[in-house]
Design an enzyme around this catalytic site. Structure first.
Site, PDB file in Angstrom:
ATOM      1  N   CYS A   1      11.944  23.417  20.436  1.00 42.57           N
ATOM      2  CA  CYS A   1      11.865  24.828  19.992  1.00 42.57           C
ATOM      3  C   CYS A   1      13.401  25.421  20.188  1.00 42.57           C
ATOM      4  CB  CYS A   1      10.924  25.388  20.731  1.00 42.57           C
ATOM      5  SG  CYS A   1      10.736  27.310  20.395  1.00 42.57           S
TER       6      CYS A   1
ATOM      7  N   CYS B   1      12.969  27.965  23.160  1.00 42.42           N
ATOM      8  CA  CYS B   1      12.701  27.800  24.386  1.00 42.42           C
ATOM      9  C   CYS B   1      13.154  26.242  24.967  1.00 42.42           C
ATOM     10  CB  CYS B   1      11.397  28.091  25.092  1.00 42.42           C
ATOM     11  SG  CYS B   1       9.963  26.876  24.401  1.00 42.42           S
TER      12      CYS B   1
ATOM     13  N   CYS C   1       5.162  27.752  18.557  1.00 40.06           N
ATOM     14  CA  CYS C   1       5.591  27.190  19.988  1.00 40.06           C
ATOM     15  C   CYS C   1       4.383  27.248  20.885  1.00 40.06           C
ATOM     16  CB  CYS C   1       6.800  27.511  20.475  1.00 40.06           C
ATOM     17  SG  CYS C   1       7.233  26.347  22.121  1.00 40.06           S
TER      18      CYS C   1
ATOM     19  N   CYS D   1       4.692  22.392   8.062  1.00 35.80           N
ATOM     20  CA  CYS D   1       5.725  22.869   7.345  1.00 35.80           C
ATOM     21  C   CYS D   1       6.753  23.812   8.226  1.00 35.80           C
ATOM     22  CB  CYS D   1       5.280  23.641   5.836  1.00 35.80           C
ATOM     23  SG  CYS D   1       6.606  24.006   4.763  1.00 35.80           S
TER      24      CYS D   1
END
Length: 133
Positions: free
Chosen positions: A48, A51, A94, A119
């Protein structure tokens, strides 16, 4: 929903570029075929961008020709959260910070171990190369 990482809007804006903020926090999609990871074949882990949580690996990435990086499964099922909003496609976030990643499509008939296509926007991801580990 409470996440392990919670930040105020000004904190997110200070940490992310305007384009990253638009995707990760405002849930906008980048234009198709423009993302840096759309055609990447490099091996590694996609984390991510907000983070740093590990989300997907190059092993699950496949060429769906959709214009965005596509994965048939996350690295760990607990690393992403799928939210259904009305009649639209399920949204992928996330699980650690709640940032928007993209959408989930099922039943498209790709030759993959699952019948799923995560996607994902390139701006939501950062590739940690297998060579650098």
């Amino acid at each position: 929903m409470a996440y392990d990482i919670e930040k105020s809007d000004p904190e997110w804006r200070a940490e992310l570029t305007p384009a990253e903020y638009r995707v990760l926090r405002d849930a906008a999609d980048e234009a198709p075929f423009t993302g840096e990871y759309t055609d990447t074949k490099e091996e590694g882990v996609y984390s991510c961008r907000a983070c740093g949580a590990d989300l997907f690996t190059s092993e699950e990435k496949f060429d769906s020709r959709c214009g965005w990086p596509a994965f048939y499964d996350p690295k760990n099922l607990d690393s992403v959260e799928v939210q259904q909003h009305g009649l639209s496609y399920p949204v992928v976030r996330c699980a650690r910070c709640g940032s928007y990643l993209g959408e989930l499509f099922e039943g498209e008939g790709f030759d993959t171990p699952t019948d799923k296509r995560y996607c994902i926007n390139s701006l939501s991801l950062r590739l940690k190369s297998a060579d650098s580990e």
